[in-house]
Design an enzyme around this catalytic site. Structure first.
Site, PDB file in Angstrom:
ATOM      1  N   GLU A  90     137.612  34.307  24.649  1.00  0.00           N
ATOM      2  CA  GLU A  90     137.664  33.880  23.313  1.00  0.00           C
ATOM      3  C   GLU A  90     136.984  34.858  22.498  1.00  0.00           C
ATOM      4  OE1 GLU A  90     135.892  29.399  24.418  1.00  0.00           O
ATOM      5  OE2 GLU A  90     134.618  30.780  23.285  1.00  0.00           O
ATOM      6  N   CYS A 104     132.931  38.566  16.690  1.00  0.00           N
ATOM      7  CA  CYS A 104     132.258  38.344  17.920  1.00  0.00           C
ATOM      8  C   CYS A 104     133.294  38.294  19.010  1.00  0.00           C
ATOM      9  CB  CYS A 104     131.601  36.980  17.802  1.00  0.00           C
ATOM     10  SG  CYS A 104     130.683  36.556  19.342  1.00  0.00           S
ATOM     11  N   CYS A 111     131.151  34.333  33.172  1.00  0.00           N
ATOM     12  CA  CYS A 111     129.700  35.026  33.424  1.00  0.00           C
ATOM     13  C   CYS A 111     129.010  34.642  34.567  1.00  0.00           C
ATOM     14  CB  CYS A 111     128.934  34.718  32.064  1.00  0.00           C
ATOM     15  SG  CYS A 111     127.467  35.774  31.999  1.00  0.00           S
ATOM     16  N   CYS A 115     123.202  30.820  32.671  1.00  0.00           N
ATOM     17  CA  CYS A 115     122.157  30.345  32.074  1.00  0.00           C
ATOM     18  C   CYS A 115     122.756  28.820  31.785  1.00  0.00           C
ATOM     19  CB  CYS A 115     122.086  31.093  30.527  1.00  0.00           C
ATOM     20  SG  CYS A 115     122.033  32.547  30.811  1.00  0.00           S
ATOM     21  N   CYS A 118     124.619  27.255  28.587  1.00  0.00           N
ATOM     22  CA  CYS A 118     125.679  28.146  27.967  1.00  0.00           C
ATOM     23  C   CYS A 118     126.966  27.585  28.531  1.00  0.00           C
ATOM     24  CB  CYS A 118     125.228  29.379  28.493  1.00  0.00           C
ATOM     25  SG  CYS A 118     126.999  30.622  27.969  1.00  0.00           S
ATOM     26  N   CYS A 333     129.691  30.215  22.025  1.00  0.00           N
ATOM     27  CA  CYS A 333     129.899  30.838  23.064  1.00  0.00           C
ATOM     28  C   CYS A 333     130.734  29.944  24.231  1.00  0.00           C
ATOM     29  CB  CYS A 333     128.821  31.242  23.723  1.00  0.00           C
ATOM     30  SG  CYS A 333     128.631  32.411  25.077  1.00  0.00           S
TER      31      CYS A 333
END
Ligand code: SAH
Ligand code: SF4
Length: 350
Positions: A90, A104, A111, A115, A118, A333
């Site tokens: 994205e 952004c 990832c 976290c 997220c 995100c």
């Protein structure tokens, strides 16, 4: 077919001279790409027809394919791209009331940092992006803005992925943003979850790019529960690296704080944070939590954030609340992608 955005000026020169064209043609193509930012070979009107058809037959202007695009009421544009191998990433473009146009961009598909709050972390890691895949996300927004008579002014590496886990490619992309798109180093921000060796390395790069650290908690106990990476690099080591960075570069660090109601917005966390950052050249950016499917907490209420900021002020630490952008289109995100793909699916390679 080869991606034209992947070539250096030297490689482009070799390419066109190999086709029997004079070297200055490469400079003309380069200027169409990065100064005039056109989106077709047909628009490169000062090139001979032969060269244009050669380019059309053998080269592409980018490899990212738009899967969906959403435009929010506040003008935020969010795009989901498919990479040539099927991975999804994205990018978001945010127009501000002043002349800023901020892209952004993502640095990884997924990832590995996990976290808990997220959406990207909840998907797992698929792969690193190449420097061109990172750069091209900004390039495509720059191209679109150019058509609208505007200019891309800022880039933040705050989309999907951990830039410092893909350090070399992120840095190479940053250099291209500066060199090819003319974006000033001070208008570029890289955000990290707190990978200590890379923070040290970044301080030695000699670039004026801004650094943001995702802190989110001021005690190891609280931070471990939110950011598993804190087991590897606890706060004491992270803060040492941050202080070293500020001393070495003379630049201010931004600490990001996703304010989670009843979790990290307590007076205890505010006092611990004040003590942690007292005397340091820094600023705290508070972003009310964007709720995600895999984490059942909400954003802090406004009065709790106000008290939090007031407590930090007692320690001489400045903090501001960042306006949430594109709320109505899930511009947080990893959120658009998680609406398309279920968590876990990406890890096996979508
Ligand atoms: N991996 C890097 C950069 C990408 S995330 C990092 O973690 O810093 C960009 C920022 O968005 C980080 O500060 C991250 O903690 C924050 N973020 C992620 N999910 C969020 C959510 N649901 N609500 C608010 N902020 C979030
Ligand atoms: Fe990765 Fe950053 Fe999300 Fe953490 S917040 S999982 S480091 S993208």
């Amino acid at each position: 077919m080869q991606n034209l955005y992947e070539l250096t000026l030297e490689q482009l020169t070799n390419l066109v001279t190999g086709w029997g064209e004079p070297a200055f043609r490469a400079k003309q193509v380069w200027s169409w790409l990065y100064e005039k930012r056109v989106d077709s070979f047909g628009a490169m009107t000062n090139l001979p027809k032969d060269l244009r058809s050669h380019l059309e037959a053998e080269m592409t202007l980018g490899t990212l394919e738009v899967v969906t695009e959403q435009i929010s009421q506040d003008g935020t544009t969010k795009r989901l791209y498919r990479l040539p191998d099927g991975q999804l990433i994205e990018s978001v473009l945010m127009p501000y009331d002043d002349d800023r146009r901020t892209a952004c961009i993502s640095t990884q598909a997924g990832c590995a940092m996990g976290c808990v709050f997220c959406a990207t972390g909840q998907m797992g890691f698929a792969r690193h992006l190449t420097p061109t895949e990172i750069f091209e996300q900004a390039m495509l927004f720059a191209r679109q803005l150019e058509r609208e008579g505007e200019r891309l002014s800022n880039v933040v590496l705050m989309g999907m992925g951990e830039p410092f886990h893909n350090y070399d490619s992120s840095l190479a992309a940053i250099h291209r943003l500066m060199d090819d798109l003319g974006i000033g180093a001070r208008h570029i921000t890289v955000s990290t979850v707190g990978l200590v060796p890379q923070i040290r390395r970044f301080g030695d790069e000699g670039v004026q790019v801004k650094l943001a650290i995702s802190l989110h908690a001021a005690t190891d106990e609280e931070r471990v529960s939110l950011l598993p990476v804190n087991k590897r690099w606890p706060l004491s080591e992270l803060m040492d690296a941050c202080r070293e960075y500020v001393e070495k570069t003379g630049r201010r660090i931004t600490f990001e704080w996703a304010a989670i109601h009843g979790e990290n917005d307590t007076p205890e966390q505010a006092h611990a944070l004040g003590k942690l950052l007292r005397g340091m050249l820094c600023h705290v950016n508070i972003i009310p939590l964007n709720p995600t499917g895999g984490y059942h907490h909400g954003p802090s209420a406004g009065d709790r954030v106000d008290r939090f900021i007031a407590t930090l002020a007692e320690y001489g630490v400045t903090a501001t609340v960042r306006v949430r952008r594109g709320i109505d289109i899930d511009a947080g995100c990893g959120q658009l992608k998680s609406a398309v793909i279920k968590p876990g699916e990406i890890a096996g390679g979508a």
